[in-house]
Design an enzyme around this catalytic site. Sequence first.
Site, PDB file in Angstrom:
ATOM      1  N   ARG A 260      29.694 -27.766  34.266  1.00 23.22           N
ATOM      2  CA  ARG A 260      28.276 -27.601  33.734  1.00 23.22           C
ATOM      3  C   ARG A 260      27.292 -28.240  34.554  1.00 23.22           C
ATOM      4  O   ARG A 260      27.602 -29.689  34.861  1.00 23.22           O
ATOM      5  CB  ARG A 260      27.959 -27.895  32.366  1.00 23.22           C
TER       6      ARG A 260
ATOM      7  N   HIS B 259      32.312 -31.990  31.298  1.00 28.96           N
ATOM      8  CA  HIS B 259      31.847 -30.713  31.755  1.00 28.96           C
ATOM      9  C   HIS B 259      30.959 -31.155  32.904  1.00 28.96           C
ATOM     10  O   HIS B 259      31.156 -30.129  34.077  1.00 28.96           O
ATOM     11  CB  HIS B 259      31.339 -29.890  30.807  1.00 28.96           C
TER      12      HIS B 259
ATOM     13  N   HIS C  99      33.918 -28.291  17.114  1.00 25.18           N
ATOM     14  CA  HIS C  99      34.933 -27.637  17.964  1.00 25.18           C
ATOM     15  C   HIS C  99      35.887 -26.978  16.969  1.00 25.18           C
ATOM     16  O   HIS C  99      37.145 -26.904  17.398  1.00 25.18           O
ATOM     17  CB  HIS C  99      35.866 -29.001  18.635  1.00 25.18           C
TER      18      HIS C  99
ATOM     19  N   HIS D  21      36.772 -23.641  19.443  1.00 25.05           N
ATOM     20  CA  HIS D  21      37.494 -23.508  20.663  1.00 25.05           C
ATOM     21  C   HIS D  21      38.372 -24.724  20.978  1.00 25.05           C
ATOM     22  O   HIS D  21      38.218 -25.832  19.962  1.00 25.05           O
ATOM     23  CB  HIS D  21      36.386 -23.627  22.002  1.00 25.05           C
TER      24      HIS D  21
ATOM     25  N   HIS E 207      39.172 -28.034  23.353  1.00 26.60           N
ATOM     26  CA  HIS E 207      38.534 -28.634  24.615  1.00 26.60           C
ATOM     27  C   HIS E 207      39.458 -29.639  25.139  1.00 26.60           C
ATOM     28  O   HIS E 207      40.205 -30.344  24.555  1.00 26.60           O
ATOM     29  CB  HIS E 207      37.456 -29.397  24.116  1.00 26.60           C
TER      30      HIS E 207
END
Length: 244
Positions: A170, A186, A223, A226, A228
């Site tokens: 990102r 990220h 979280h 998902h 991570h």
Amino acid sequence: MIRSVPRPLLTLVMLVAFLFAGATVTAGSAHADSCYSWGRTLSQGASGEDVRQLQIRVAGYPGYGSVLAIDGQFGPATKQAVVRFQQAYGLSADGIAGPQTFGKIYALQDADCTPIHFAYGELNRCNSTWAGGAVSAAVARSNALRLMWQLEALRHALGDRPINISSGFRSYACNSAVGGASSSNHLYGRAADITGTPSYCAIDLEARYHGFSEILGPGYPGHSTHAHLGDQGSRFWSASQCGI
């Protein structure tokens, strides 16, 4: 006086020649790799760019709780990573990277050096340039390549089940838009969020063996939807619902 060769014998000679020619082409094609080809056998004590390239591809096999250094030095940790890679794919596990080991790596990688089950596009849905993050575009892309090889190892350990990446690199703008932490991995291209199946706990538990120093999942704030996985300087694992 030149004697003619009996037809059956001539046919046999031509067949053998054809088979050997075919074998030569097949063996050669494995080394005509458009990504990277190794020109020597590598073992403990070796050093150089070829060792570094090998380390990237076995980065997912450092053992429980460990992270493999990508430093171009073939030390004990690299040897053990090679052993685990060889064991994972049913090769002779001697910790020496030779034709069998390289042949398997060639079979596992695409022309851009990414593992066959992952692509740069999956690790970067933010922009096409890899710019705007905490590091240069080149470093972010390099970090993502290592991460993909770790994910390839994880995928194989989970029974070669597909892994869906919902977020990878990102830029600061992308990170802010999704509410990411200001120091998120990220931003460095060294983290991936995984959704779908296998279960998040299955992913997080297995990830402990594949070089991820940052593992977050169900039970850690934000979280629950998902898993991570990332890489940072020190270990930070937190997924209480998974026993981590």
